[in-house]
Write a protein that holds these residues in place. Structure first.
Motif, mmCIF file in Angstrom:
data_model
loop_
_atom_site.group_PDB
_atom_site.id
_atom_site.type_symbol
_atom_site.label_atom_id
_atom_site.label_comp_id
_atom_site.label_asym_id
_atom_site.label_seq_id
_atom_site.Cartn_x
_atom_site.Cartn_y
_atom_site.Cartn_z
ATOM 1 N N ALA A 219 0.830 -1.206 0.000
ATOM 2 C CA ALA A 219 0.000 0.000 0.000
ATOM 3 C C ALA A 219 0.863 1.254 0.000
ATOM 4 N N TYR A 220 1.942 1.211 0.748
ATOM 5 C CA TYR A 220 2.873 2.348 0.777
ATOM 6 C C TYR A 220 3.470 2.578 -0.615
ATOM 7 N N ALA A 221 3.878 1.493 -1.272
ATOM 8 C CA ALA A 221 4.529 1.615 -2.582
ATOM 9 C C ALA A 221 3.583 2.156 -3.643
ATOM 10 N N ILE A 222 2.339 1.651 -3.675
ATOM 11 C CA ILE A 222 1.413 2.087 -4.725
ATOM 12 C C ILE A 222 0.967 3.532 -4.485
ATOM 13 N N THR A 223 0.836 3.936 -3.212
ATOM 14 C CA THR A 223 0.499 5.327 -2.908
ATOM 15 C C THR A 223 1.670 6.237 -3.269
ATOM 16 N N SER A 224 2.882 5.799 -2.972
ATOM 17 C CA SER A 224 4.070 6.571 -3.330
ATOM 18 C C SER A 224 4.184 6.720 -4.841
ATOM 19 N N HIS A 225 3.782 5.706 -5.575
ATOM 20 C CA HIS A 225 3.793 5.766 -7.040
ATOM 21 C C HIS A 225 2.898 6.906 -7.527
ATOM 22 N N LEU A 226 1.727 7.037 -6.928
ATOM 23 C CA LEU A 226 0.836 8.140 -7.301
ATOM 24 C C LEU A 226 1.412 9.493 -6.872
ATOM 25 N N LEU A 227 1.922 9.559 -5.656
ATOM 26 C CA LEU A 227 2.498 10.814 -5.166
ATOM 27 C C LEU A 227 3.681 11.256 -6.012
ATOM 28 N N SER A 228 4.483 10.291 -6.477
ATOM 29 C CA SER A 228 5.647 10.638 -7.309
ATOM 30 C C SER A 228 5.241 11.154 -8.682
ATOM 31 N N HIS A 229 4.001 10.896 -9.073
ATOM 32 C CA HIS A 229 3.464 11.431 -10.332
ATOM 33 C C HIS A 229 2.740 12.761 -10.122
ATOM 34 N N GLY A 230 2.920 13.342 -8.947
ATOM 35 C CA GLY A 230 2.374 14.670 -8.678
ATOM 36 C C GLY A 230 0.993 14.703 -8.080
ATOM 37 N N HIS A 231 0.400 13.561 -7.795
ATOM 38 C CA HIS A 231 -0.947 13.539 -7.228
ATOM 39 C C HIS A 231 -0.901 13.928 -5.750
ATOM 40 N N ARG A 232 -1.793 14.816 -5.378
ATOM 41 C CA ARG A 232 -1.860 15.272 -3.986
ATOM 42 C C ARG A 232 -3.241 15.064 -3.377
ATOM 43 N N ARG A 233 -4.230 14.834 -4.196
ATOM 44 C CA ARG A 233 -5.573 14.541 -3.683
ATOM 45 C C ARG A 233 -5.959 13.153 -4.188
ATOM 46 N N ILE A 234 -5.619 12.155 -3.360
ATOM 47 C CA ILE A 234 -5.796 10.754 -3.716
ATOM 48 C C ILE A 234 -6.911 10.167 -2.866
ATOM 49 N N VAL A 235 -7.933 9.643 -3.508
ATOM 50 C CA VAL A 235 -9.030 8.987 -2.805
ATOM 51 C C VAL A 235 -8.622 7.565 -2.438
ATOM 52 N N TYR A 236 -8.983 7.147 -1.235
ATOM 53 C CA TYR A 236 -8.834 5.744 -0.826
ATOM 54 C C TYR A 236 -10.219 5.146 -0.707
ATOM 55 N N LEU A 237 -10.494 4.102 -1.476
ATOM 56 C CA LEU A 237 -11.782 3.418 -1.443
ATOM 57 C C LEU A 237 -11.586 1.990 -0.951
ATOM 58 N N GLY A 238 -12.155 1.656 0.199
ATOM 59 C CA GLY A 238 -12.018 0.289 0.704
ATOM 60 C C GLY A 238 -12.321 0.201 2.177
ATOM 61 N N ASN A 239 -12.243 -1.011 2.690
ATOM 62 C CA ASN A 239 -12.487 -1.267 4.102
ATOM 63 C C ASN A 239 -11.431 -0.558 4.945
ATOM 64 N N VAL A 240 -11.838 0.168 5.965
ATOM 65 C CA VAL A 240 -10.887 0.867 6.836
ATOM 66 C C VAL A 240 -11.023 0.412 8.292
ATOM 67 N N ARG A 241 -11.669 -0.745 8.511
ATOM 68 C CA ARG A 241 -11.860 -1.224 9.878
ATOM 69 C C ARG A 241 -10.522 -1.561 10.530
#
Length: 357
Positions: free
Chosen positions: A186-208
């Motif tokens: 999860a850290y790696a895939i989020t970092s992949h988006l952040l490294s492409h300049g994304h700053r408003r990233i939605v997380y959709l899924g179970n957060v329990r």
């Protein structure tokens, strides 16, 4: 060929004595023929086998053997047989169980921790060689206490509790643990988006936080934002089930509410499939307008349009390793398998002017 008479069948379940009477031999001789581990003359063997066929005794014998398979069986316990990632873990379990000369019994819990505990207890009574629990574990105190009890009980009975894709129960608890780097993925895939300049990233899924899988994925998502110094807007964390229907409904609501975002981290590939559908229906282009990533790398990830960038989980290897370690206690009993990003076509560098919302 001789046929069974009504006197042979009726409501009477055939026994070794019935076969022996039909073949004209002793019950002990029938048992030796069926076991195949004692020398019996060819003529006697043929008579017994003919009686077995005529009385249809083989079917009953096999059913009883399965019911009391004991130390020749491994049990695979999962939430739902229709879950794609579970299916591939099950494939690995079945392949390794067959290679080890074991039957594989699949049990489902439908996400109910009480049912999971009941299944483990039932498999302990059946003296299964290993009871393999796959998927998210529960962190409630009562559940943990009961599972620790079962781990010790199985160990005393010469069996093994296997935690597959979930963390250990604690120091000194006799379990086999086969994890994968869930938080790291999860850290790696989020970092992949952040490294492409994304700053408003939605997380959709179970957060329990009482589910280990959802806990670790949201932890990796959060940690990546912290590492990049990007504040995380709580409005971008949308809780829901790991399903395509949730991905579709959740994305439609985000669009209807005018929430601003440039990327979506779907907590599973099934959720991502729903996200892609909702965006396409709204005329939002992927990845030109919004980037989308998933998790698991199930076959669907290459069948959607565009092909999905996602986190690869070694599902079949998890299953094979779980069985192998459980049946070979001389090997290390705690293994963590790696995850990695599979880059496809669903991510592009952010274009501020095209931010959705």
């Amino acid at each position: 060929m001789a046929r069974r008479s009504s006197e042979d069948t009726g409501n009477h379940r055939m026994t070794v004595k019935d076969v022996a009477a039909r073949a004209g031999v002793s019950p002990a001789t029938v048992s030796r023929v069926l076991a195949g581990d004692y020398p019996v003359s060819a003529a006697t063997r043929a008579r017994v086998q003919r009686a077995v066929r005529e009385l249809d005794y083989v079917v009953n014998a096999q059913a009883r053997a399965l019911k009391g398979a004991g130390s020749r069986m491994v049990a695979f316990v999962m939430d739902d047989v229709t879950g794609p990632s579970f299916a591939f873990v099950a494939k690995g379990v079945e392949q390794q169980a067959t290679a080890e000369g074991r039957l594989c019994l699949i049990c489902t819990t439908h996400g109910d921790p009480t049912r999971e505990l009941a299944v483990v207890e039932a498999m302990r009574e059946q003296r299964a060689d290993a009871v393999i629990l796959v998927g998210s574990g529960y962190l409630g105190a009562e559940y943990q206490e009961r599972m620790i009890h079962f781990a010790h009980a199985l160990d005393k009975a010469g069996s093994r509790l296997v935690l597959c894709g979930r963390p250990p129960l604690g120091e000194g608890v006799p379990t086999t643990v086969v994890e994968y780097d869930n938080e790291g993925g999860a850290y790696a895939i989020t970092s992949h988006l952040l490294s492409h300049g994304h700053r408003r990233i939605v997380y959709l899924g179970n957060v329990r936080v009482d589910h280990t899988t959802s806990r670790d994925r949201i932890k990796g998502f959060t940690r990546a934002h912290e590492a990049y110094g990007v504040p995380l807007d709580p409005a971008l964390v949308v809780p829901g089930e790991y399903s395509q229907a949730f991905g579709h409904a959740g994305t439609r609501k985000l669009l209807a509410d005018g929430v601003r975002f440039t990327a979506v981290f779907a907590a599973t590939d099934m959720v991502a499939a729903g996200v892609l559908l909702a965006l396409r229906e709204a005329g939002v282009r992927v990845p030109e307008d919004v980037s989308v990533v998933g998790y698991d790398d199930i076959p669907l990830a290459t069948n959607v349009v565009p092909a999905l960038t996602t986190v690869r989980v070694p599902t079949e290897e998890l299953g094979r390793t779980a069985v192998r370690l459980a049946l070979h206690p001389d090997e290390p009993q705690h293994v963590v398998l790696g995850t990695h990003i599979v880059v496809r076509d669903s991510v592009a560098a952010v274009v501020p002017a095209r931010t959705i919302g």
